[in-house]
Design a protein around this motif. Sequence first.
Motif, PDB file in Angstrom:
ATOM      1  N   UNK A  75       1.642   8.989  -6.725  1.00 23.73           N
ATOM      2  CA  UNK A  75       2.011  10.406  -6.671  1.00 23.73           C
ATOM      3  C   UNK A  75       3.110  10.755  -7.652  1.00 23.73           C
ATOM      4  N   UNK A  76       3.987   9.804  -7.927  1.00 22.50           N
ATOM      5  CA  UNK A  76       5.139  10.046  -8.793  1.00 22.50           C
ATOM      6  C   UNK A  76       5.110   9.042  -9.934  1.00 22.50           C
ATOM      7  N   UNK A  77       4.371   9.365 -10.962  1.00 23.96           N
ATOM      8  CA  UNK A  77       4.080   8.454 -12.065  1.00 23.96           C
ATOM      9  C   UNK A  77       5.326   7.869 -12.723  1.00 23.96           C
ATOM     10  N   UNK A  78       6.358   8.655 -12.889  1.00 24.67           N
ATOM     11  CA  UNK A  78       7.549   8.206 -13.616  1.00 24.67           C
ATOM     12  C   UNK A  78       8.724   7.887 -12.695  1.00 24.67           C
ATOM     13  N   UNK A  99       0.829  -1.204   0.000  1.00 22.17           N
ATOM     14  CA  UNK A  99       0.000   0.000   0.000  1.00 22.17           C
ATOM     15  C   UNK A  99       0.869   1.261   0.000  1.00 22.17           C
ATOM     16  N   UNK A 100       1.959   1.238   0.752  1.00 19.12           N
ATOM     17  CA  UNK A 100       2.878   2.377   0.781  1.00 19.12           C
ATOM     18  C   UNK A 100       3.500   2.578  -0.599  1.00 19.12           C
ATOM     19  N   UNK A 101       3.968   1.488  -1.218  1.00 19.40           N
ATOM     20  CA  UNK A 101       4.567   1.574  -2.547  1.00 19.40           C
ATOM     21  C   UNK A 101       3.546   2.105  -3.546  1.00 19.40           C
ATOM     22  N   UNK A 102       2.340   1.581  -3.523  1.00 18.79           N
ATOM     23  CA  UNK A 102       1.294   2.054  -4.438  1.00 18.79           C
ATOM     24  C   UNK A 102       1.002   3.535  -4.239  1.00 18.79           C
ATOM     25  N   UNK A 103       1.010   3.981  -2.984  1.00 17.75           N
ATOM     26  CA  UNK A 103       0.763   5.385  -2.682  1.00 17.75           C
ATOM     27  C   UNK A 103       1.845   6.278  -3.278  1.00 17.75           C
ATOM     28  N   UNK A 104       3.104   5.872  -3.118  1.00 16.44           N
ATOM     29  CA  UNK A 104       4.222   6.659  -3.654  1.00 16.44           C
ATOM     30  C   UNK A 104       4.165   6.669  -5.182  1.00 16.44           C
TER      31      UNK A 104
END
Length: 57
Positions: free
Chosen positions: A16-19, A8-13
Amino acid sequence: MTREEKEQVVDSVLSRYEHLGATVVSDDRTLCRLLQTLRCSDADRDVGEYLCSFLAV
């Protein structure tokens, strides 16, 4: 922290930062800087093996 919480943390980051992934792996200095901030943990060997797979290429 459970595997699900970590994901969930990785997905959240990433949301926010697509690339983020492309930026990190395309620039050696950025990748080096990121890896220097990480701390080793024996609790999750999968993550360590995943990161090492990039370094072994």
